[in-house]
Design a protein around this motif. Sequence first.
Motif, PDB file in Angstrom:
ATOM      1  N   LEU A   1       6.743  13.534  15.843  1.00 46.14           N
ATOM      2  CA  LEU A   1       6.813  12.150  15.904  1.00 46.14           C
ATOM      3  C   LEU A   1       7.327  11.435  14.826  1.00 46.14           C
ATOM      4  CD1 LEU A   1       5.481  10.691  18.501  1.00 46.14           C
ATOM      5  CD2 LEU A   1       3.425  10.399  17.355  1.00 46.14           C
ATOM      6  N   VAL A   2       8.082  10.557  14.893  1.00 48.19           N
ATOM      7  CA  VAL A   2       8.944  10.170  13.868  1.00 48.19           C
ATOM      8  C   VAL A   2       8.224   8.676  13.722  1.00 48.19           C
ATOM      9  CG1 VAL A   2      10.920   9.225  12.637  1.00 48.19           C
ATOM     10  CG2 VAL A   2      10.915  11.340  14.185  1.00 48.19           C
ATOM     11  N   HIS A   3       7.940   8.177  12.485  1.00 52.50           N
ATOM     12  CA  HIS A   3       7.327   6.714  12.278  1.00 52.50           C
ATOM     13  C   HIS A   3       8.579   5.902  12.321  1.00 52.50           C
ATOM     14  CE1 HIS A   3       4.202   3.990   9.873  1.00 52.50           C
ATOM     15  NE2 HIS A   3       4.765   3.512  10.872  1.00 52.50           N
ATOM     16  N   THR A   4       8.913   4.904  12.811  1.00 53.43           N
ATOM     17  CA  THR A   4      10.162   3.985  12.944  1.00 53.43           C
ATOM     18  C   THR A   4      10.051   2.654  12.405  1.00 53.43           C
ATOM     19  OG1 THR A   4       9.523   3.527  15.344  1.00 53.43           O
ATOM     20  CG2 THR A   4      10.824   5.251  14.806  1.00 53.43           C
ATOM     21  N   SER A   5       8.607   2.111  12.283  1.00 56.46           N
ATOM     22  CA  SER A   5       8.580   0.733  11.860  1.00 56.46           C
ATOM     23  C   SER A   5       7.111   0.309  11.788  1.00 56.46           C
ATOM     24  CB  SER A   5       9.014  -0.534  12.711  1.00 56.46           C
ATOM     25  OG  SER A   5       8.375  -0.699  13.846  1.00 56.46           O
ATOM     26  N   ILE A   6       6.880  -0.668  10.832  1.00 56.25           N
ATOM     27  CA  ILE A   6       5.325  -0.957  10.633  1.00 56.25           C
ATOM     28  C   ILE A   6       5.743  -2.464  10.070  1.00 56.25           C
ATOM     29  CG2 ILE A   6       5.397  -0.576   8.052  1.00 56.25           C
ATOM     30  CD1 ILE A   6       2.580   0.245   8.505  1.00 56.25           C
ATOM     31  N   GLU A   7       4.532  -3.241  10.872  1.00 58.21           N
ATOM     32  CA  GLU A   7       4.311  -4.705  10.393  1.00 58.21           C
ATOM     33  C   GLU A   7       2.907  -4.766   9.848  1.00 58.21           C
ATOM     34  OE1 GLU A   7       5.050  -6.959  13.648  1.00 58.21           O
ATOM     35  OE2 GLU A   7       7.121  -6.492  13.551  1.00 58.21           O
ATOM     36  N   ILE A   8       2.514  -5.190   8.714  1.00 56.45           N
ATOM     37  CA  ILE A   8       1.513  -5.600   8.069  1.00 56.45           C
ATOM     38  C   ILE A   8       1.283  -6.952   7.753  1.00 56.45           C
ATOM     39  CG2 ILE A   8       0.183  -4.760   5.956  1.00 56.45           C
ATOM     40  CD1 ILE A   8       1.793  -2.454   5.462  1.00 56.45           C
ATOM     41  N   THR A   9      -0.172  -7.140   7.882  1.00 58.55           N
ATOM     42  CA  THR A   9      -0.711  -8.693   7.631  1.00 58.55           C
ATOM     43  C   THR A   9      -1.907  -8.438   6.865  1.00 58.55           C
ATOM     44  OG1 THR A   9       0.040  -9.456   9.726  1.00 58.55           O
ATOM     45  CG2 THR A   9      -1.075 -10.807   8.430  1.00 58.55           C
ATOM     46  N   ARG A  10      -1.644  -8.793   5.543  1.00 58.17           N
ATOM     47  CA  ARG A  10      -2.720  -8.750   4.605  1.00 58.17           C
ATOM     48  C   ARG A  10      -3.287 -10.289   4.442  1.00 58.17           C
ATOM     49  NH1 ARG A  10      -3.108  -5.912  -1.040  1.00 58.17           N
ATOM     50  NH2 ARG A  10      -1.599  -7.478  -1.925  1.00 58.17           N
ATOM     51  N   HIS A  11      -4.455 -10.470   5.139  1.00 55.35           N
ATOM     52  CA  HIS A  11      -5.056 -12.121   5.263  1.00 55.35           C
ATOM     53  C   HIS A  11      -5.609 -12.080   4.034  1.00 55.35           C
ATOM     54  CE1 HIS A  11      -4.309 -12.067   9.452  1.00 55.35           C
ATOM     55  NE2 HIS A  11      -4.560 -10.683   9.682  1.00 55.35           N
ATOM     56  N   GLN A  12      -5.988 -11.266   3.360  1.00 56.94           N
ATOM     57  CA  GLN A  12      -6.554 -11.552   2.160  1.00 56.94           C
ATOM     58  C   GLN A  12      -6.695 -10.396   1.004  1.00 56.94           C
ATOM     59  OE1 GLN A  12     -10.684 -13.025   3.756  1.00 56.94           O
ATOM     60  NE2 GLN A  12     -11.380 -11.259   2.200  1.00 56.94           N
ATOM     61  N   GLU A  13      -6.642 -10.592   0.013  1.00 64.81           N
ATOM     62  CA  GLU A  13      -6.662  -9.333  -1.098  1.00 64.81           C
ATOM     63  C   GLU A  13      -8.058  -8.590  -0.701  1.00 64.81           C
ATOM     64  OE1 GLU A  13      -7.165  -9.771  -5.637  1.00 64.81           O
ATOM     65  OE2 GLU A  13      -4.969  -9.253  -5.217  1.00 64.81           O
ATOM     66  N   SER A  14      -7.877  -7.185  -0.726  1.00 63.57           N
ATOM     67  CA  SER A  14      -8.800  -6.156  -0.124  1.00 63.57           C
ATOM     68  C   SER A  14      -9.243  -5.440  -1.386  1.00 63.57           C
ATOM     69  CB  SER A  14      -8.507  -5.178   0.875  1.00 63.57           C
ATOM     70  OG  SER A  14      -7.959  -6.006   1.766  1.00 63.57           O
ATOM     71  N   ALA A  15     -10.719  -5.385  -1.868  1.00 63.69           N
ATOM     72  CA  ALA A  15     -11.186  -4.991  -3.144  1.00 63.69           C
ATOM     73  C   ALA A  15     -11.400  -3.337  -2.828  1.00 63.69           C
ATOM     74  CB  ALA A  15     -12.245  -5.637  -3.665  1.00 63.69           C
ATOM     75  N   ALA A  16     -10.983  -2.524  -3.954  1.00 59.02           N
ATOM     76  CA  ALA A  16     -11.378  -1.188  -3.686  1.00 59.02           C
ATOM     77  C   ALA A  16     -13.045  -0.919  -3.802  1.00 59.02           C
ATOM     78  CB  ALA A  16     -10.594  -0.618  -5.047  1.00 59.02           C
ATOM     79  N   THR A  17     -13.869  -1.791  -4.184  1.00 58.36           N
ATOM     80  CA  THR A  17     -15.127  -1.407  -4.302  1.00 58.36           C
ATOM     81  C   THR A  17     -15.773  -2.199  -2.876  1.00 58.36           C
ATOM     82  OG1 THR A  17     -15.594  -3.574  -5.568  1.00 58.36           O
ATOM     83  CG2 THR A  17     -15.248  -1.453  -6.518  1.00 58.36           C
ATOM     84  N   GLU A  18     -15.079  -2.566  -1.887  1.00 57.50           N
ATOM     85  CA  GLU A  18     -15.482  -3.061  -0.831  1.00 57.50           C
ATOM     86  C   GLU A  18     -15.883  -2.115   0.412  1.00 57.50           C
ATOM     87  OE1 GLU A  18     -17.490  -5.464   0.929  1.00 57.50           O
ATOM     88  OE2 GLU A  18     -16.186  -7.027   0.000  1.00 57.50           O
ATOM     89  N   GLU A  19     -16.793  -2.506   1.316  1.00 53.19           N
ATOM     90  CA  GLU A  19     -17.063  -1.626   2.579  1.00 53.19           C
ATOM     91  C   GLU A  19     -16.333  -2.126   3.722  1.00 53.19           C
ATOM     92  OE1 GLU A  19     -20.977  -1.257   4.955  1.00 53.19           O
ATOM     93  OE2 GLU A  19     -21.148  -0.076   3.243  1.00 53.19           O
ATOM     94  N   TYR A  20     -15.620  -1.096   4.320  1.00 58.36           N
ATOM     95  CA  TYR A  20     -14.708  -1.958   5.596  1.00 58.36           C
ATOM     96  C   TYR A  20     -15.233  -1.084   6.752  1.00 58.36           C
ATOM     97  CZ  TYR A  20     -11.844  -3.476   1.683  1.00 58.36           C
ATOM     98  OH  TYR A  20     -11.300  -3.969   0.659  1.00 58.36           O
ATOM     99  N   GLU A  21     -14.853  -2.084   7.797  1.00 58.93           N
ATOM    100  CA  GLU A  21     -14.847  -1.275   9.205  1.00 58.93           C
ATOM    101  C   GLU A  21     -13.438  -1.354   9.775  1.00 58.93           C
ATOM    102  OE1 GLU A  21     -17.457  -2.961  12.780  1.00 58.93           O
ATOM    103  OE2 GLU A  21     -15.453  -3.654  13.232  1.00 58.93           O
ATOM    104  N   LEU A  22     -13.064   0.128  10.185  1.00 61.68           N
ATOM    105  CA  LEU A  22     -11.868   0.120  10.430  1.00 61.68           C
ATOM    106  C   LEU A  22     -11.777   0.258  12.185  1.00 61.68           C
ATOM    107  CD1 LEU A  22     -10.663   2.984   7.968  1.00 61.68           C
ATOM    108  CD2 LEU A  22     -10.180   0.370   7.909  1.00 61.68           C
ATOM    109  N   GLY A  23     -10.771  -0.066  12.798  1.00 66.58           N
ATOM    110  CA  GLY A  23     -10.436  -0.023  14.241  1.00 66.58           C
ATOM    111  C   GLY A  23      -9.117   0.236  14.533  1.00 66.58           C
ATOM    112  N   VAL A  24      -8.752   1.411  15.506  1.00 62.34           N
ATOM    113  CA  VAL A  24      -7.309   1.835  15.684  1.00 62.34           C
ATOM    114  C   VAL A  24      -7.388   1.919  17.488  1.00 62.34           C
ATOM    115  CG1 VAL A  24      -5.822   3.623  15.513  1.00 62.34           C
ATOM    116  CG2 VAL A  24      -7.175   3.063  13.725  1.00 62.34           C
ATOM    117  N   MET A  25      -6.208   1.469  17.898  1.00 66.13           N
ATOM    118  CA  MET A  25      -6.056   1.775  19.309  1.00 66.13           C
ATOM    119  C   MET A  25      -4.415   1.946  19.526  1.00 66.13           C
ATOM    120  SD  MET A  25      -6.632  -2.167  20.769  1.00 66.13           S
ATOM    121  CE  MET A  25      -5.629  -1.971  22.130  1.00 66.13           C
TER     122      MET A  25
END
Length: 329
Positions: free
Chosen positions: A106-130
Amino acid sequence: MRTQPPVRPEPRTRTLAAPPSLVPLLARGALLSPLKRPRPDAPVPATRLVLSGVRVDLAHLAAYERVCGYATGADALPVTYPHVLAFPLAMRIMAGRAFPLPLLGLVHTSIEITRHQESAATEEYELGVMVEKLAPHRRGTEATVLTEARAHGSLVWESRSTYLARHRPRDQDRTARNAARGAPPETPRRASRRAPRGPSRGAPPETPRGIPPFASPEGPKPLPVVAEWCLAQDVGRRYGAVSGDRNPIHLHPLTARLFGFPRAIAHGMWSVARCLAEYGPRQAVGVRAEFRAPVLLPGTVTYAARGASFELRSGERVHLTGDVRPLGA
């Protein structure tokens, strides 16, 4: 009659108690790959995986920054790092039986990223994938995977990645079968003179909300060269160690040849991360990158940039094009 894509059901949210282990997932994906026959009208997996309480391993983050060329020690996450955090969830989906494309090759062909705000390395996150959709591609079938990161209930980062499974399109299969039976080739349909009602098949994907339209990477003049990088043969193995993406096409010339590549190739996400590290830090931004040609390892590439646009090339061959835009600009 042209086959219409299936109607996508509302995704079922499944919350995981812990991040999936990548080694068994990659093994499962490899075993299931020969059993899958990719096609763009296959059912789309209807599950959205969610993992809460995700904390960044600062030692792992530092290793990722070194491999990709980011400055180490900053509190803010590199714009590409949430992709690595969510990679086990993406593999859980793409290595499963319900995912119609083979994981191997499987070949990765493109990506679009939107960073709505700066993300801190010490923050806690919820991740979702579909998996958002499947679509025909001139070289096979392409899947779009949506990844989201939230902090305190707010969406802080999202991406849409496209992955290509290379195979002969179905109309070519039909032509080959007709030729084998001695049947005359099918006559192509005459193009309609009416204006299309929707986007054409070759139209670019829709721009995520908040990101202004991107300029075409193909201009009258090439972008000026900013830096030149000599890439070692082990770049794919080093990035695979920090990202978990150990696709055989990136690891060794022998395994890469099994999938049609003369040598191992660099990860697309390493290439875009290295370019963005050179481009410089940004806060709320939209990034779009298209992987146009594989970067063979070892090799020498040049990074070029002007204004919002950047690209990676060797000689006149362009490997990657992209844009970086501040949100709301």
